[in-house]
Design a protein around this motif. Structure first.
Motif, mmCIF file in Angstrom:
data_model
loop_
_atom_site.group_PDB
_atom_site.id
_atom_site.type_symbol
_atom_site.label_atom_id
_atom_site.label_comp_id
_atom_site.label_asym_id
_atom_site.label_seq_id
_atom_site.Cartn_x
_atom_site.Cartn_y
_atom_site.Cartn_z
ATOM 1 N N GLY A 283 0.812 -1.215 0.000
ATOM 2 C CA GLY A 283 0.000 0.000 0.000
ATOM 3 C C GLY A 283 0.842 1.261 0.000
ATOM 4 O O GLY A 283 0.520 2.251 -0.666
ATOM 5 N N ILE A 284 1.962 1.242 0.745
ATOM 6 C CA ILE A 284 2.855 2.400 0.774
ATOM 7 C C ILE A 284 3.462 2.631 -0.595
ATOM 8 O O ILE A 284 3.555 3.777 -1.076
ATOM 9 C CB ILE A 284 3.957 2.184 1.837
ATOM 10 N N LYS A 285 3.876 1.566 -1.270
ATOM 11 C CA LYS A 285 4.465 1.695 -2.602
ATOM 12 C C LYS A 285 3.451 2.221 -3.617
ATOM 13 O O LYS A 285 3.793 3.005 -4.511
ATOM 14 C CB LYS A 285 5.009 0.342 -3.054
ATOM 15 N N GLU A 286 2.211 1.772 -3.492
ATOM 16 C CA GLU A 286 1.167 2.295 -4.379
ATOM 17 C C GLU A 286 0.987 3.788 -4.150
ATOM 18 O O GLU A 286 0.868 4.576 -5.103
ATOM 19 C CB GLU A 286 -0.158 1.565 -4.126
ATOM 20 N N ARG A 287 0.993 4.207 -2.890
ATOM 21 C CA ARG A 287 0.855 5.634 -2.587
ATOM 22 C C ARG A 287 2.085 6.407 -3.078
ATOM 23 O O ARG A 287 1.964 7.546 -3.553
ATOM 24 C CB ARG A 287 0.669 5.825 -1.088
ATOM 25 N N GLN A 288 3.258 5.798 -2.980
ATOM 26 C CA GLN A 288 4.463 6.458 -3.473
ATOM 27 C C GLN A 288 4.347 6.767 -4.961
ATOM 28 O O GLN A 288 4.677 7.878 -5.401
ATOM 29 C CB GLN A 288 5.682 5.567 -3.215
ATOM 30 N N GLU A 289 3.882 5.809 -5.747
ATOM 31 C CA GLU A 289 3.740 6.058 -7.188
ATOM 32 C C GLU A 289 2.698 7.130 -7.446
ATOM 33 O O GLU A 289 2.875 7.979 -8.333
ATOM 34 C CB GLU A 289 3.379 4.757 -7.910
ATOM 35 N N TRP A 290 1.610 7.126 -6.675
ATOM 36 C CA TRP A 290 0.587 8.164 -6.842
ATOM 37 C C TRP A 290 1.185 9.537 -6.550
ATOM 38 O O TRP A 290 0.902 10.501 -7.276
ATOM 39 C CB TRP A 290 -0.585 7.887 -5.901
#
Length: 485
Positions: A283-290
């Protein structure tokens, strides 16, 4: 009772009580390939700050004017007129006086606002809609020079030049325009003779400055070349920006809580703490890309220079539109970044034209290419839709990047080696146990993104993803087969 109904062995439903089940690790639908994180080159940032030094830009760059359209009233901040390079040296008093003289005009599709060879004498700001700038080519055909949309403008030079216009401008959608004629400008300036002379001086200084800079607004480097002797060698220097931009690493944080009873007793075949950490990190990585795409301070969408923004010609993304984008980011373009729906819309346009794009393998997955540049799918490029119930239809953007420090491109920023690190720039720290026996772990990821030069990043805006072509051949076959479609 029939023999067929007698139980002859242990049933499978009962036997399952003695068998071990085969389990999977927890799955999460929100996980995506996150190709942007893999394709960006990452730069180690010491001290949490990355400074991008550039040469000094002498000439003010054109910026879009923010227009407020509400309840059929169109307004803008008078200070925004300084976004027009020709007006960048004007005082607040003059821009306020000019803004008060603008008129609102609604123009239908196909109208010519400026005609080549005729006197324009009017400045236009586009509040809503799109216009096309054309000029006669050497072979007599109308050639498109530019496509302008909301917040852009044209005709400012016609206010100060006594010569016929060298372009034709026509609307390609219904438009709402803000206009200022030379007559209205002269009337405003005549009210104060001092302001009239200040206006003329600012315009003259701008024109003189234009002759000393290159097309990027940087000061020309004085050189001499040739075979002539006894030629004085010019002296020159390269000035630097006095206020270089600095990027600070942004933090993404959360606290994972796991009860000790769970982590002690229920760890087979999967470790409960590890799975909680793994899913949270996803989830953190998904938010990082966003954040890398949409963050208002450093995200790609908000980092594009106004000169590197273009709009689609007809809404749907065509091969011509992507070619125009490649013409902007022409110095070693690395990859396009687009929403999956935008890629599908582009493929439909290619199919309709009979030019299907080729495919390449990217990390083991087929990805289409255009002109040798891959179109990488990313669902973090948000969709703008009037229907809140379905965010997968509407308009979006397609981004094209050049990457790497050596090529003055786009780079990701992080700081590896932080305390408690479990991945580069990602740390996990035990915060302790509470009185209920719940352990808390702090997860922190530091990252950012930097665009080293303005021409490293371009965007195609107003990409409509919901347009489909109706094929006559399909209709003909449908009626032949009695399908009635």
């Amino acid at each position: 009772m029939s023999d067929n109904l007698l139980q002859r062995s242990v049933t499978t439903s009962v036997a399952r009580n003695l068998a071990n089940t085969t389990k999977t690790a927890p799955k999460m639908m929100s996980i995506t390939p996150r190709w942007l994180l893999s394709l960006l080159p990452w730069v180690q940032v010491e001290g949490g700050t990355y400074r991008v030094n550039r040469t000094k830009v002498e000439l003010t760059k054109a910026q879009r004017i923010e227009i407020d359209v509400s309840q059929e009233v169109v307004t803008f901040n008078p200070e925004a007129l300084r976004s027009v390079p020709l007006f960048s040296g004007l005082s607040t008093a003059i821009t306020t006086r000019m803004a008060s003289r603008f008129k609102t005009e609604e123009v239908s599709l196909g109208n010519k606002l400026v005609v080549e060879g005729e006197d324009g004498n009017k400045f236009f700001i586009i509040a809503q809609g799109q216009v096309e700038v054309l000029s006669k080519g050497v072979h007599g055909s109308d050639l498109r020079l530019a496509l302008l949309t909301d917040g852009e403008y044209f005709g400012e030079s016609d206010l100060v030049a006594d010569r016929p216009s060298d372009v034709t401008v026509r609307t390609i959608t219904p438009c709402i325009l803000l206009t200022l004629s030379r007559k209205d400008l002269d009337a405003a300036l005549k009210e104060s003779p001092n302001q009239a002379s200040e206006f003329s001086r600012a315009v003259t200084e701008h024109e003189e400055l234009r002759s000393t800079v290159n097309r990027y607004g940087e000061r020309n480097i004085d050189l001499v070349s040739g075979f002539a002797e006894n030629v004085e060698i010019p002296e020159t220097f390269v000035d630097y920006s006095a206020h270089p931009r600095e990027y600070s690493l942004s933090a993404i944080q959360t606290v994972v809580r796991v009860h000790t009873r769970v982590s002690d007793l229920y760890n087979g075949p999967y470790n409960q703490l590890e799975e909680q950490m793994r899913l949270t990190i996803e989830g953190i990585k998904e938010r990082q890309e966003w954040e890398l795409v949409n963050n208002k301070k450093f995200g790609l969408i908000h980092s594009v220079d106004p000169a590197m923004r273009i709009s689609t010609r007809y809404g749907a993304p065509t091969p011509d539109d992507l070619d125009d984008l490649l013409a902007l980011v022409w110095k070693k373009p690395a990859f396009f970044l687009a929403h999956p729906k935008a890629i599908a819309a582009f493929e439909r346009e290619c199919t309709w034209r009979g030019v299907p794009p080729v495919t390449m393998n990217l990390f083991g997955t087929p990805v289409i290419m255009w002109r040798g540049v891959p179109l990488v799918p990313c669902d973090k490029l948000e969709m703008k839709s009037r229907y809140q119930s379905n965010q997968w239809f509407g308009t979006t953007s397609i981004v094209l990047l050049r990457v790497g420090e050596a090529d003055q491109g786009v780079v990701g920023l992080h700081q590896a080696g932080i305390p408690g690190e479990i991945m580069p720039s990602l740390s996990a720290r035990l915060m302790g146990l509470d009185s209920l026996g719940v352990a808390s772990y702090l997860l922190t990821l530091y990252s950012s993104c930097a665009v080293l030069t303005d021409d490293a990043l371009g965007v195609l805006e107003n990409v409509e993803v919901g347009y489909y072509h109706d094929y006559e051949l399909r209709e003909h076959r449908g009626f032949e087969n009695g399908l009635g479609i």
